[in-house]
Design a protein around this motif. Structure first.
Motif, PDB file in Angstrom:
ATOM      1  N   PHE A  56       0.812  -1.216   0.000  1.00  0.00           N
ATOM      2  CA  PHE A  56       0.000   0.000   0.000  1.00  0.00           C
ATOM      3  C   PHE A  56       0.851   1.274   0.000  1.00  0.00           C
ATOM      4  O   PHE A  56       0.348   2.360   0.222  1.00  0.00           O
ATOM      5  CB  PHE A  56      -0.946   0.019   1.207  1.00  0.00           C
ATOM      6  CG  PHE A  56      -1.946  -1.116   1.208  1.00  0.00           C
ATOM      7  CD1 PHE A  56      -2.627  -1.462   0.049  1.00  0.00           C
ATOM      8  CD2 PHE A  56      -2.210  -1.827   2.369  1.00  0.00           C
ATOM      9  CE1 PHE A  56      -3.554  -2.501   0.045  1.00  0.00           C
ATOM     10  CE2 PHE A  56      -3.134  -2.868   2.379  1.00  0.00           C
ATOM     11  CZ  PHE A  56      -3.801  -3.205   1.206  1.00  0.00           C
ATOM     12  N   PRO A  86       1.472   7.255  -0.062  1.00  0.00           N
ATOM     13  CA  PRO A  86       0.462   6.202   0.105  1.00  0.00           C
ATOM     14  C   PRO A  86      -0.135   5.856  -1.257  1.00  0.00           C
ATOM     15  O   PRO A  86      -0.462   6.754  -2.025  1.00  0.00           O
ATOM     16  CB  PRO A  86      -0.593   6.871   0.994  1.00  0.00           C
ATOM     17  CG  PRO A  86      -0.429   8.344   0.756  1.00  0.00           C
ATOM     18  CD  PRO A  86       1.015   8.560   0.409  1.00  0.00           C
ATOM     19  N   ALA A  87      -0.256   4.565  -1.574  1.00  0.00           N
ATOM     20  CA  ALA A  87      -0.969   4.165  -2.790  1.00  0.00           C
ATOM     21  C   ALA A  87      -2.437   4.525  -2.607  1.00  0.00           C
ATOM     22  O   ALA A  87      -2.969   4.410  -1.505  1.00  0.00           O
ATOM     23  CB  ALA A  87      -0.808   2.674  -3.022  1.00  0.00           C
ATOM     24  N   VAL A  88      -3.083   4.997  -3.664  1.00  0.00           N
ATOM     25  CA  VAL A  88      -4.501   5.328  -3.562  1.00  0.00           C
ATOM     26  C   VAL A  88      -5.269   4.447  -4.541  1.00  0.00           C
ATOM     27  O   VAL A  88      -5.103   4.547  -5.743  1.00  0.00           O
ATOM     28  CB  VAL A  88      -4.770   6.817  -3.848  1.00  0.00           C
ATOM     29  CG1 VAL A  88      -6.247   7.125  -3.632  1.00  0.00           C
ATOM     30  CG2 VAL A  88      -3.914   7.702  -2.950  1.00  0.00           C
TER      31      VAL A  88
ATOM     32  N   TYR B  53     -10.815   1.035  -8.522  1.00  0.00           N
ATOM     33  CA  TYR B  53     -10.214   2.299  -8.950  1.00  0.00           C
ATOM     34  C   TYR B  53      -8.791   2.357  -8.448  1.00  0.00           C
ATOM     35  O   TYR B  53      -8.435   1.728  -7.439  1.00  0.00           O
ATOM     36  CB  TYR B  53     -11.012   3.508  -8.446  1.00  0.00           C
ATOM     37  CG  TYR B  53     -10.669   3.934  -7.033  1.00  0.00           C
ATOM     38  CD1 TYR B  53     -11.241   3.293  -5.945  1.00  0.00           C
ATOM     39  CD2 TYR B  53      -9.772   4.965  -6.802  1.00  0.00           C
ATOM     40  CE1 TYR B  53     -10.923   3.679  -4.649  1.00  0.00           C
ATOM     41  CE2 TYR B  53      -9.443   5.357  -5.506  1.00  0.00           C
ATOM     42  CZ  TYR B  53     -10.015   4.715  -4.439  1.00  0.00           C
ATOM     43  OH  TYR B  53      -9.689   5.082  -3.163  1.00  0.00           O
ATOM     44  N   GLU B  54      -7.996   3.101  -9.160  1.00  0.00           N
ATOM     45  CA  GLU B  54      -6.587   3.203  -8.813  1.00  0.00           C
ATOM     46  C   GLU B  54      -6.031   4.477  -9.438  1.00  0.00           C
ATOM     47  O   GLU B  54      -6.265   4.736 -10.612  1.00  0.00           O
ATOM     48  CB  GLU B  54      -5.865   1.983  -9.398  1.00  0.00           C
ATOM     49  CG  GLU B  54      -4.405   1.909  -9.101  1.00  0.00           C
ATOM     50  CD  GLU B  54      -3.797   0.614  -9.643  1.00  0.00           C
ATOM     51  OE1 GLU B  54      -2.826   0.152  -9.062  1.00  0.00           O
ATOM     52  OE2 GLU B  54      -4.316   0.072 -10.644  1.00  0.00           O
ATOM     53  N   PHE B  55      -5.317   5.267  -8.632  1.00  0.00           N
ATOM     54  CA  PHE B  55      -4.585   6.388  -9.206  1.00  0.00           C
ATOM     55  C   PHE B  55      -3.356   5.788  -9.891  1.00  0.00           C
ATOM     56  O   PHE B  55      -2.635   5.003  -9.283  1.00  0.00           O
ATOM     57  CB  PHE B  55      -4.091   7.354  -8.123  1.00  0.00           C
ATOM     58  CG  PHE B  55      -5.154   8.177  -7.427  1.00  0.00           C
ATOM     59  CD1 PHE B  55      -6.510   7.906  -7.584  1.00  0.00           C
ATOM     60  CD2 PHE B  55      -4.782   9.237  -6.611  1.00  0.00           C
ATOM     61  CE1 PHE B  55      -7.478   8.668  -6.933  1.00  0.00           C
ATOM     62  CE2 PHE B  55      -5.735  10.010  -5.952  1.00  0.00           C
ATOM     63  CZ  PHE B  55      -7.084   9.717  -6.113  1.00  0.00           C
ATOM     64  N   LEU B  60      -0.071   9.884  -9.508  1.00  0.00           N
ATOM     65  CA  LEU B  60      -0.025  10.056  -8.049  1.00  0.00           C
ATOM     66  C   LEU B  60       1.178  10.913  -7.650  1.00  0.00           C
ATOM     67  O   LEU B  60       1.063  11.840  -6.841  1.00  0.00           O
ATOM     68  CB  LEU B  60       0.055   8.682  -7.368  1.00  0.00           C
ATOM     69  CG  LEU B  60       0.094   8.688  -5.848  1.00  0.00           C
ATOM     70  CD1 LEU B  60      -1.292   8.957  -5.269  1.00  0.00           C
ATOM     71  CD2 LEU B  60       0.622   7.365  -5.301  1.00  0.00           C
ATOM     72  N   TYR B  64       1.027  14.648  -5.888  1.00  0.00           N
ATOM     73  CA  TYR B  64       1.620  14.999  -4.597  1.00  0.00           C
ATOM     74  C   TYR B  64       2.683  16.084  -4.725  1.00  0.00           C
ATOM     75  O   TYR B  64       2.854  16.891  -3.825  1.00  0.00           O
ATOM     76  CB  TYR B  64       2.131  13.751  -3.874  1.00  0.00           C
ATOM     77  CG  TYR B  64       1.012  13.101  -3.085  1.00  0.00           C
ATOM     78  CD1 TYR B  64       0.108  12.234  -3.707  1.00  0.00           C
ATOM     79  CD2 TYR B  64       0.803  13.401  -1.743  1.00  0.00           C
ATOM     80  CE1 TYR B  64      -0.951  11.671  -3.006  1.00  0.00           C
ATOM     81  CE2 TYR B  64      -0.250  12.837  -1.027  1.00  0.00           C
ATOM     82  CZ  TYR B  64      -1.117  11.977  -1.666  1.00  0.00           C
ATOM     83  OH  TYR B  64      -2.170  11.430  -0.964  1.00  0.00           O
ATOM     84  N   TYR B  95      -6.468  -0.223   1.652  1.00  0.00           N
ATOM     85  CA  TYR B  95      -5.607   0.872   1.177  1.00  0.00           C
ATOM     86  C   TYR B  95      -5.618   2.045   2.146  1.00  0.00           C
ATOM     87  O   TYR B  95      -4.576   2.632   2.439  1.00  0.00           O
ATOM     88  CB  TYR B  95      -6.041   1.333  -0.218  1.00  0.00           C
ATOM     89  CG  TYR B  95      -5.449   0.477  -1.313  1.00  0.00           C
ATOM     90  CD1 TYR B  95      -4.184   0.769  -1.840  1.00  0.00           C
ATOM     91  CD2 TYR B  95      -6.126  -0.633  -1.801  1.00  0.00           C
ATOM     92  CE1 TYR B  95      -3.626  -0.019  -2.833  1.00  0.00           C
ATOM     93  CE2 TYR B  95      -5.577  -1.431  -2.798  1.00  0.00           C
ATOM     94  CZ  TYR B  95      -4.327  -1.120  -3.313  1.00  0.00           C
ATOM     95  OH  TYR B  95      -3.767  -1.892  -4.282  1.00  0.00           O
ATOM     96  N   GLY B  98      -3.351   1.674   4.998  1.00  0.00           N
ATOM     97  CA  GLY B  98      -1.944   1.442   4.668  1.00  0.00           C
ATOM     98  C   GLY B  98      -1.023   2.294   5.522  1.00  0.00           C
ATOM     99  O   GLY B  98      -1.450   3.310   6.071  1.00  0.00           O
ATOM    100  N   PRO B  99       0.240   1.872   5.670  1.00  0.00           N
ATOM    101  CA  PRO B  99       1.151   2.543   6.606  1.00  0.00           C
ATOM    102  C   PRO B  99       1.513   3.980   6.234  1.00  0.00           C
ATOM    103  O   PRO B  99       1.982   4.714   7.094  1.00  0.00           O
ATOM    104  CB  PRO B  99       2.397   1.649   6.575  1.00  0.00           C
ATOM    105  CG  PRO B  99       2.296   0.847   5.337  1.00  0.00           C
ATOM    106  CD  PRO B  99       0.845   0.700   5.020  1.00  0.00           C
ATOM    107  N   ALA B 100       1.281   4.385   4.990  1.00  0.00           N
ATOM    108  CA  ALA B 100       1.610   5.764   4.628  1.00  0.00           C
ATOM    109  C   ALA B 100       0.348   6.605   4.431  1.00  0.00           C
ATOM    110  O   ALA B 100       0.431   7.790   4.106  1.00  0.00           O
ATOM    111  CB  ALA B 100       2.472   5.799   3.366  1.00  0.00           C
ATOM    112  N   ALA B 101      -0.835   5.988   4.606  1.00  0.00           N
ATOM    113  CA  ALA B 101      -2.093   6.719   4.421  1.00  0.00           C
ATOM    114  C   ALA B 101      -2.385   7.536   5.677  1.00  0.00           C
ATOM    115  O   ALA B 101      -2.290   7.024   6.794  1.00  0.00           O
ATOM    116  CB  ALA B 101      -3.234   5.743   4.153  1.00  0.00           C
TER     117      ALA B 101
END
Lengths: 92, 161
Positions: A56, A86-88, B53-55, B60, B64, B95, B98-101
């Motif tokens: 992720f 973060p993957a979206v 769906y997916e960026f 992405l 950012y 998702y 997730g650890p970076a979300a």
């Protein structure tokens, strides 16, 4: 010279609030080890227990997603810029 | 609670209608560290799918970098469900946990399953709901729609890519 690493907002708790940090290493794995020695806990957030990059999380070296360049084995060098995001994605 | 301007709300609903039957996705950017969703950035669904769906990873990164340059962050991440209710799926929760979300993100889910010709008649409804998703736990939050002129600044910009 060093490698500049951009840290996503939530992981700045490990970097004293800093948006970017610097590290060194020949590969992404070595760079993450180096970062973890200065910013404890960072590696756990990025690398799974099996030693793979977390699915992720997206990591880029300069403009390249490391998924396509060897993941943790991706070569890095001084002057590179690494971005962690973060993957979206999702689905019904 | 998610407090969102009418124009922003309308832009998200319009995007979801437009991309139906595929899932639509995007973010609403706002000043970093704030809870103010101000600028809708529709994203391409790289999966072009009615169920996923997916960026795109390159998009992405570009997104950012742009947010960073503008001292913004993604206050809202939105996407549509086109055949099911506007509730986060297991994949969505995965998702979002997730650890970076960032757990401060508002996840807006729109469902176009009952949408139709935009006649304003009953039977043409787009569900719009908002959630916080933290460590796999989903909690729905109230959505307050603020009429745009009450925001006291220029109307929301919609940037189509």
């Amino acid at each position: 010279m060093a490698i500049e690493v951009r840290i996503p907002t939530i992981l700045r708790t490990h970097t004293g609030g800093n948006k970017t940090v610097e590290g060194s290493g020949d590969t992404l794995a070595a760079l993450i080890d180096d970062l973890d020695s200065k910013h404890s806990g960072l590696k756990n957030r990025l690398v799974t227990e099996e030693g793979k990059l977390h699915r992720f999380v997206n990591v880029y070296v300069n403009d390249e997603d490391v998924r396509f360049t060897g993941a943790l084995d991706t070569q890095v060098k001084d002057g590179d810029s690494v971005t962690i995001l973060p993957a979206v994605a999702g689905g019904c | 609670m998610l407090r969102i301007a009418r124009a922003t709300y309308d832009a998200i609903v319009a995007h979801a209608r437009q991309d139906h039957p595929d899932e639509a996705c995007g973010v609403v950017a706002g000043p970093e560290g704030t809870d103010r969703p101000e600028r809708v950035v529709p994203m391409l669904n790289a999966a072009r799918s009615p169920t996923f769906y997916e960026f795109d990873s390159t998009d992405l990164l570009a997104l950012y970098r742009e947010l960073d340059d503008r001292d913004e962050w993604a206050v809202v991440v939105y996407h549509s469900h086109t055949a099911t209710e506007a509730y986060p799926s297991r994949t969505d929760v995965g998702y979002a946990s997730g650890p970076a979300a960032d757990p401060r993100t508002h996840y807006v889910l729109v469902s176009t399953r009952h949408h139709g010709p935009e006649t304003g008649l009953s039977g043409d409804e787009v569900e719009f709901r908002s959630y916080r998703i933290v460590d796999g736990e989903v909690s729905e939050e109230e959505v307050e729609i603020v009429e745009t002129h009450l925001f006291g600044h220029s109307p929301t910009t919609v940037v189509y890519d």
